[in-house]
Design a protein around this motif. Structure first.
Motif: not given
Length: 445
Positions: A276-290
């Motif tokens: 969502k707001s990661l790129a201010s609504g541009m289509p981008l997501s991430a899974v983050i983890g150890r």
């Protein structure tokens, strides 16, 4: 004929009804800061922030410039095979912001939905276990994996099964569902007992890969789980080798007055998803983890043609600049207090406001029948439609909850204007002056 109606009539001939939850018949043409303007030229104060995907507001100059500069340089070359300059810089910057100790890695996606799918993949790969536990009232997305984790609408399972196997749902500890006379400790004990029931009857803990939770549910009603419950959950997961996975797509990026909503609970997740707001609504997501979890799969297990492309990652870099330079997390806290004070005064005036909660600039306001205390979806629809007529965008959740999530850049003057519109709508409802719109049966989830 209005331009809004003309455009929507044309679209209806080619657009699936499954692809939009209906509220107001407008076509959004432009936006600036905390306002949007429709195709007829009417401007509205935005109290939705594009479903919390524009926390930095609409068309922020710094983000616009980053997108324009990058688009002039390189729009796309698939990150599935080659790195690109903005993504290379963004990955360590975003990983450093994660509330996870030790080495952290991430993998890109295009939406919160596929990031939740990725969380399932990595959890199963790392643990070697099949089962995933999620919560009622959750919204995690619309791909098959994320949709299976969700349970906020029957239309997310009706006609499209079978869904992903080995997903078990348990009751979300919604504090507004406490029994009469039940204190928080007793409520937490009761809800944690309900959480444990599957593990005691048919679900072997040693076969569970992850528990996936929204620490603050978004589409489930802007509801924060009790801190003690989340801490008990985290301890149970750690004891049994189960990964704690948190969905920050709706509630992350400063929305709740912290960078990440899990930071309200003094626990660390093993995995988290952002979008969502990661790129201010541009289509981008991430899974983050150890790191060891993100290293449990090899390509192409979570590869997408466009995920992490140059333009979206440039937008995300600029978004993080704005979040930090304008202290939008601190602003969320400050303006959230202002909003909380307003809704407290309104609740004292209007008995149909059953309760409200505000976590940063992030609120849910329950609209109820004053005589029975039961949810009142009809009154809620009257209210959101009247506020729309007065010049602001606010929608409903679960039928009777007002969703209050303006961009974090909203000015105090704009907030005061919005409060004036809300108060007018409340007063008109109290006076019996509001009627349902003609399409009321189509409105909402």
């Amino acid at each position: 004929m209005s331009e809004n109606k003309r455009l929507l009539d044309d679209e209806s001939k080619a657009f699936s009804k499954a692809s939009r939850v209906k509220y107001f018949n407008i076509v959004v043409d432009s936006g600036k800061g905390a306002t949007i303007t429709d195709a007829d030229g009417k401007t509205y104060i935005d109290l939705l922030a594009s479903a919390s995907s524009t926390n930095t507001g609409h068309s922020h100059p710094h983000i616009v410039k980053a997108i324009q500069d990058q688009a002039a340089k390189l729009i796309q070359y698939t990150p599935a095979y080659f790195a690109n300059n903005p993504a290379v810089k963004l990955a360590p910057r975003l990983a450093a912001l994660a509330p996870i100790s030790g080495p952290v890695e991430l993998s890109w996606g295009n939406s919160g939905s596929d990031a939740n799918d990725a969380m399932i993949k990595f959890a199963r790969a790392y643990t070697g276990r099949p089962y995933i536990v999620s919560f009622t009232g959750a919204y995690h997305g619309s791909t098959f994996g994320s949709l299976t984790l969700s349970s906020v609408s029957l239309n997310m399972s009706r006609k499209i099964g079978p869904l992903l196997p080995d997903v078990v749902k348990v009751p979300y500890p919604d504090p507004w569902q406490r029994l009469d006379g039940e204190d928080e400790d007793a409520f937490v004990d009761r809800m944690f007992k309900a959480f444990l029931q599957p593990f005691e009857t048919y679900l072997p803990a040693e076969e569970v890969a992850a528990v996936v939770i929204e620490p603050i549910q978004g589409d489930g009603g802007i509801v924060k789980a009790p801190t003690a419950f989340v801490q008990k959950l985290a301890a149970f997961a750690k004891k049994n080798g189960i990964l704690l996975a948190v969905d920050e797509v709706n509630q992350g990026m400063g929305r709740s007055g912290k960078w990440w909503s899990i930071e309200h609970f003094d626990v660390e997740p093993d995995l988290m998803v952002v979008g969502k707001s990661l790129a201010s609504g541009m289509p981008l997501s991430a899974v983050i983890g150890r790191k060891e979890i993100l290293e449990s799969l090899n390509a192409p297990a979570n590869v997408f043609t466009t995920a992490g492309n140059p333009v979206t990652t440039a937008a995300a870099m600029a978004t993080l600049d704005v979040m930090e330079d304008e202290d939008l997390v601190g602003r969320s806290v400050k303006l959230g207090k202002k909003a909380s004070d307003f809704f407290a005064k309104e609740k004292a005036k209007y008995p149909f406001i059953g309760d409200f909660r505000m976590y940063g600039l992030d609120g849910g306001i329950d609209i109820v029948d004053p005589e029975t205390g039961e949810p009142d979806p009809e009154a809620t629809t009257k209210l959101i439609y009247r506020v729309f007529e007065l010049g602001a965008i606010i929608i409903s959740l679960r039928g009777n909850i007002l969703r209050f999530q303006p961009p974090l850049v909203i000015t105090e003057e704009q907030l005061d204007q919005a409060f004036g519109m809300l108060d007018q709508a409340f007063s008109e409802l109290a006076a019996g002056k509001l009627e349902l719109p003609d399409n009321a049966d189509e409105i909402g989830w």
